[in-house]
Structure formats: C-alpha cells, structure tokens
Scaffold this active site. Sequence first.
Site, mmCIF file in Angstrom:
data_model
loop_
_atom_site.group_PDB
_atom_site.id
_atom_site.type_symbol
_atom_site.label_atom_id
_atom_site.label_comp_id
_atom_site.label_asym_id
_atom_site.label_seq_id
_atom_site.Cartn_x
_atom_site.Cartn_y
_atom_site.Cartn_z
ATOM 1 N N GLY A 115 0.952 -1.276 -0.090
ATOM 2 C CA GLY A 115 -0.001 -0.169 -0.182
ATOM 3 C C GLY A 115 1.039 1.144 0.094
ATOM 4 O O GLY A 115 2.215 1.357 0.380
ATOM 5 N N CYS A 116 0.123 2.359 -0.354
ATOM 6 C CA CYS A 116 1.091 3.724 -0.479
ATOM 7 C C CYS A 116 1.487 4.230 0.866
ATOM 8 O O CYS A 116 2.551 4.329 1.153
ATOM 9 C CB CYS A 116 0.294 4.733 -1.156
ATOM 10 S SG CYS A 116 -1.317 4.963 -0.641
ATOM 11 N N TYR A 117 0.538 4.304 1.985
ATOM 12 C CA TYR A 117 0.945 4.838 3.313
ATOM 13 C C TYR A 117 2.065 3.584 3.797
ATOM 14 O O TYR A 117 2.890 4.046 4.560
ATOM 15 C CB TYR A 117 -0.253 4.766 4.165
ATOM 16 C CG TYR A 117 -1.057 5.931 4.055
ATOM 17 C CD1 TYR A 117 -0.507 7.140 4.199
ATOM 18 C CD2 TYR A 117 -2.479 5.803 3.586
ATOM 19 C CE1 TYR A 117 -1.413 8.278 4.013
ATOM 20 C CE2 TYR A 117 -3.327 6.936 3.362
ATOM 21 C CZ TYR A 117 -2.716 8.421 3.682
ATOM 22 O OH TYR A 117 -3.565 9.470 3.430
ATOM 23 N N SER A 118 1.799 2.437 3.490
ATOM 24 C CA SER A 118 2.614 1.317 4.012
ATOM 25 C C SER A 118 4.091 1.370 3.534
ATOM 26 O O SER A 118 4.994 1.258 4.367
ATOM 27 C CB SER A 118 2.000 0.031 3.726
ATOM 28 O OG SER A 118 0.607 -0.185 4.039
#
Length: 302
Positions: A115-118
């Site tokens: 994921g992007c935030y991840s």
Amino acid sequence: MSAKVFIDGEVGTTGLQIRDRLLGRKDISLISLPEDRRKDAGARADAFAAADIAILCLPDDASREAATICQSLPTRLIDASTAHRVNPNWVYGFPELAAGQRAAIAGAKYVSNPGCYSTCAIALLRPLTDAGLIARDDALSIFGISGYTGGGKAMIAEFEKGEVTGNFLYATTQHHKHMPEVMHYGQVSATPIFVPAVGQYAQGMIVQIPLRTSRAVELHAALSAHYAGSRFVSVRPLDQAQARENPQALNNTNKLELSVLGDAAEGRVVLSAILDNLGKGASGAAVQNLNIMLGLDEGAGL
C-alpha cells in the site's frame, strides 16, 4: 519474445496507470478484454490462462476469488489489493525492504503489492527497528496526507465535481487496512496510532513519524546505509532536510524520498517520507515488481 500480461481491473485508477506504463513496450504483450466481457468469468479465466503474469487491480474479495481461479494455472500474480499482504504464501513486493527481498520477488509465483501509506511507513521503520534505534514495542504515531486519487474513482469524482472543498481526516476509529502490513514488515508489535488525511490535490503523499529522541545522526546513518545504491529510494542529507516538505514533489515518478527532520538537541525528531501515491505507492511499484519477476531492467517503463 514478449511476456504476456493481463491486468484484471485495468479500468480502475491503478489498472489504468499500470497499463499506461506498459503500453508501447516491446518486451510486454498486454492481454485485454473488451468492455462487455470484463466481468465474464469464462473470458477472465481464459485471459488468466494465457498470461505469464496477471496483475490484480480489484477489491479484496475479488482478488481472493481471482487467486483461487489461478491456483491450478502456471500464471504468476501481482495483487494490488490488501487481500494478501500479510499472507505467508505471498512475497511482499517492496524490493528495498531487506536483503534478499528482491530475489524473493524474482522467484515468486505470488507477489503482493504494498500500500502507499505502508510503503512510506515501512521504508522508515524497518531499517530502524532492525538497527535497534526504534524499539519494536514503542508507542508510535504515524501521520500522513495523500492526494485524493488514493481513494479511487468515487473519491476522485467527488473532488473533481467540487463536492469536497477541503482536507479531511479519515479512519478515525483507528482500524485502517494498512496497519497489519505496517506492523508486520515494519516489525513493530504495538499498533501505531495512525492519522491519515486526504488533501485538496490529486497526487502525492507524505507520511511522518515523530520520535522523542536525540539520535537523529544515528537514525539518518541507518537509513542511508540501508538504501545506499538504491535506484528508487533516497535519503536527503541532514543539512538539506529542514526545507518545506512538499507531498507532490515526486509526482509521476517511482521515487521515494526519506528525511530526518526536527531538533535533535531538544529530543524532537520527525521521520518523513514522500512518494507519488499512484507511482511508488501503487502502479509504479507493480511495474517494478513485474520487471523483477520477468528478469527485465527494473526501471523499464518507470
């Protein structure tokens, strides 16, 4: 001979971005279904069977269903959903995670795209938990803001029609879908407080982790050593890291930039990460993983 690639869900935000990055490449041959057959089970099964690698740009349940369809096929998968990110049978698609991760991706049948935030949070945390500079049971807080394209077609439509006129926080119940992978691959045992927000702009993301520590030089050294020689991940020099942080600075790239900010003398440090939520945070990462799996130039199309 070109590799055959099927993007299941190619008309979604991530699918379209992946398709754009692959169009025109002579080493990739795209398998595409006509609009009236994209949800036809038989047509999708045929496309999976014909592909060397299929990229799943689907909701979680649909990705699990697609993975089940492909179990008996030699087709390799890249899943852009959250469905398989902490599944031990899937390799996590962040090549820069740790030694051996790129090789694991290269040989994997199943790769789960981060994921992007991840990606931002793990990129900051993992080198520092490995180095013992962040305790695995620390009570951490993570703050982030993303462009509205991260919310998919419905959110994009709301913003572009003017139905949303400002920034807003979400996931305020503290049950965000990215936290399991952040904890697993960031190697922290206490669930962080996570405060994500959507900004009044299309693309770009910044994630920050504040720390009570005076060890900024050591933090910076550990991050710099971990990503030394990396093609897509860079660490800004400490003497350049106090400028204004712009979440849109890396838009339309597959780059991820890390910084160590704050006032170490007073024990207030902020770890910061910037990327394009549609690039290294989604479709760019998928293409990078595809290149690695096919043994091609890792930066092709990026």
